[in-house]
Scaffold this motif. Structure first.
Motif, PDB file in Angstrom:
ATOM      1  N   ARG A 235       0.617  -3.421   3.966  1.00 51.42           N
ATOM      2  CA  ARG A 235       1.039  -4.283   2.863  1.00 51.42           C
ATOM      3  C   ARG A 235       2.298  -3.716   2.213  1.00 51.42           C
ATOM      4  NH1 ARG A 235      -2.050  -7.572  -0.547  1.00 51.42           N
ATOM      5  NH2 ARG A 235      -3.139  -8.082   1.381  1.00 51.42           N
TER       6      ARG A 235
ATOM      7  N   PRO B  36       4.355  -4.192  -1.114  1.00 51.98           N
ATOM      8  CA  PRO B  36       4.286  -4.844  -2.419  1.00 51.98           C
ATOM      9  C   PRO B  36       5.567  -5.526  -2.854  1.00 51.98           C
ATOM     10  CG  PRO B  36       3.266  -2.670  -2.488  1.00 51.98           C
ATOM     11  CD  PRO B  36       3.962  -2.766  -1.180  1.00 51.98           C
TER      12      PRO B  36
ATOM     13  N   GLY C 160       3.408  -8.516   0.013  1.00 49.91           N
ATOM     14  CA  GLY C 160       2.524  -8.270  -1.116  1.00 49.91           C
ATOM     15  C   GLY C 160       2.089  -9.573  -1.756  1.00 49.91           C
TER      16      GLY C 160
ATOM     17  N   ARG D 294      -3.572 -12.570  -1.442  1.00 53.49           N
ATOM     18  CA  ARG D 294      -2.134 -12.486  -1.160  1.00 53.49           C
ATOM     19  C   ARG D 294      -1.409 -13.811  -1.353  1.00 53.49           C
ATOM     20  NH1 ARG D 294       0.826 -13.605   3.410  1.00 53.49           N
ATOM     21  NH2 ARG D 294      -0.995 -13.693   4.798  1.00 53.49           N
TER      22      ARG D 294
ATOM     23  N   TYR E  17       1.368 -11.392 -10.656  1.00 58.44           N
ATOM     24  CA  TYR E  17       1.271 -10.427  -9.560  1.00 58.44           C
ATOM     25  C   TYR E  17       1.758  -9.051 -10.008  1.00 58.44           C
ATOM     26  CZ  TYR E  17       2.859  -8.065  -5.262  1.00 58.44           C
ATOM     27  OH  TYR E  17       3.103  -7.156  -4.256  1.00 58.44           O
ATOM     28  N   ARG E  18       2.877  -9.015 -10.695  1.00 57.53           N
ATOM     29  CA  ARG E  18       3.433  -7.738 -11.125  1.00 57.53           C
ATOM     30  C   ARG E  18       2.582  -7.080 -12.210  1.00 57.53           C
ATOM     31  NH1 ARG E  18       9.484  -8.169 -12.671  1.00 57.53           N
ATOM     32  NH2 ARG E  18       9.241  -5.890 -12.629  1.00 57.53           N
TER      33      ARG E  18
ATOM     34  N   ARG F 252      -0.284  -5.271 -10.687  1.00 58.60           N
ATOM     35  CA  ARG F 252       0.105  -4.038 -10.008  1.00 58.60           C
ATOM     36  C   ARG F 252       0.471  -2.932 -10.968  1.00 58.60           C
ATOM     37  NH1 ARG F 252       4.866  -4.295  -7.570  1.00 58.60           N
ATOM     38  NH2 ARG F 252       4.390  -2.379  -6.456  1.00 58.60           N
TER      39      ARG F 252
END
Length: 219
Positions: A7, A9, A135, A190, A214-215, A218
């Motif tokens: 993966r 990102p 990612g 995903r 998404y960010r 993470r």
């Protein structure tokens, strides 16, 4: 994460059928990331390097005999192998974000679901030839009739004629759409499905919201 794939990102991919508005979303993602000071590499598949672009031209040229499904798939992966090694991996290794208009999910939809090739064969090529996965993938979902209308308008304005794949039947593109939605169901962590039927600004806003979510996850 898919078995055997690493993966990445900072690799963002945009998928969808014809006329879904991938180019508009790509520009919105690029502008948002660049505004924060990141290097952003925008690219596309098939293509992205001089050699891969020549393969793209061959794939989409309607003047030669119809390509066998296996021929089409192998040419797609030949272009993808060059793209990954010459553009995608070097950019990721230096810390850039990469935003790609299409990636391997398109092969599962077009050559798998629509052409009828075994997804296990595609997965084996993906493991051996590509080795990485995004990612985040944004799937711009749009009805086939709506997408066809958009591409007709685009072709008339641009004076271009449909390429070999754009000339396929509505039934073909219904299979492509179903293939993409199946991929999204198989990889919900995903792939984010976005409604691509509103105007371009609304779709871009949805894409930016998905990127932000998404960010944050993470962080």
């Amino acid at each position: 994460m898919s078995a055997g794939l690493q993966r990445q990102p900072r690799l963002l991919t945009i998928e969808g059928g014809e006329g879904a508005g991938k180019s508009t979303v790509l520009r919105a993602l690029r502008d948002a990331l660049e505004a924060e000071g990141f290097e952003v590499v925008c690219t596309r598949e098939p293509g992205g390097t001089p050699l891969a672009e020549r393969i793209r031209a061959l794939l989409l040229d309607p003047s030669h005999e119809p390509a066998a499904p296996e021929t089409e798939l192998l040419l797609m992966f030949a272009a993808r192998a060059q793209h990954v090694r010459e553009v995608v991996l070097p950019a990721l290794q230096r810390g850039a974000w990469v935003v790609s208009d299409r990636f391997t999910d398109s092969s599962y939809a077009y050559q798998g679901a629509a052409r009828g090739l075994d997804p296990a064969f595609i997965a084996e090529l993906e493991r051996r030839v590509v080795g990485i996965e995004p990612g985040l993938t944004l799937l711009l979902d749009l009805g086939v009739a709506h997408g066809r209308e958009r591409t007709r308008g685009r072709d008339l304005l641009g004076g271009s004629s449909p390429d070999r794949i754009e000339r396929e039947s509505d039934e073909f593109f219904e299979s492509v759409r179903a293939g993409f939605l199946q991929r999204a169901a198989q990889h919900p962590q995903r792939i984010r499905v976005l409604d691509a039927s509103p105007d371009a600004n609304q779709v871009a806003a949805s894409a930016l919201a998905a990127l932000a979510t998404y960010r944050e996850a993470r962080a």
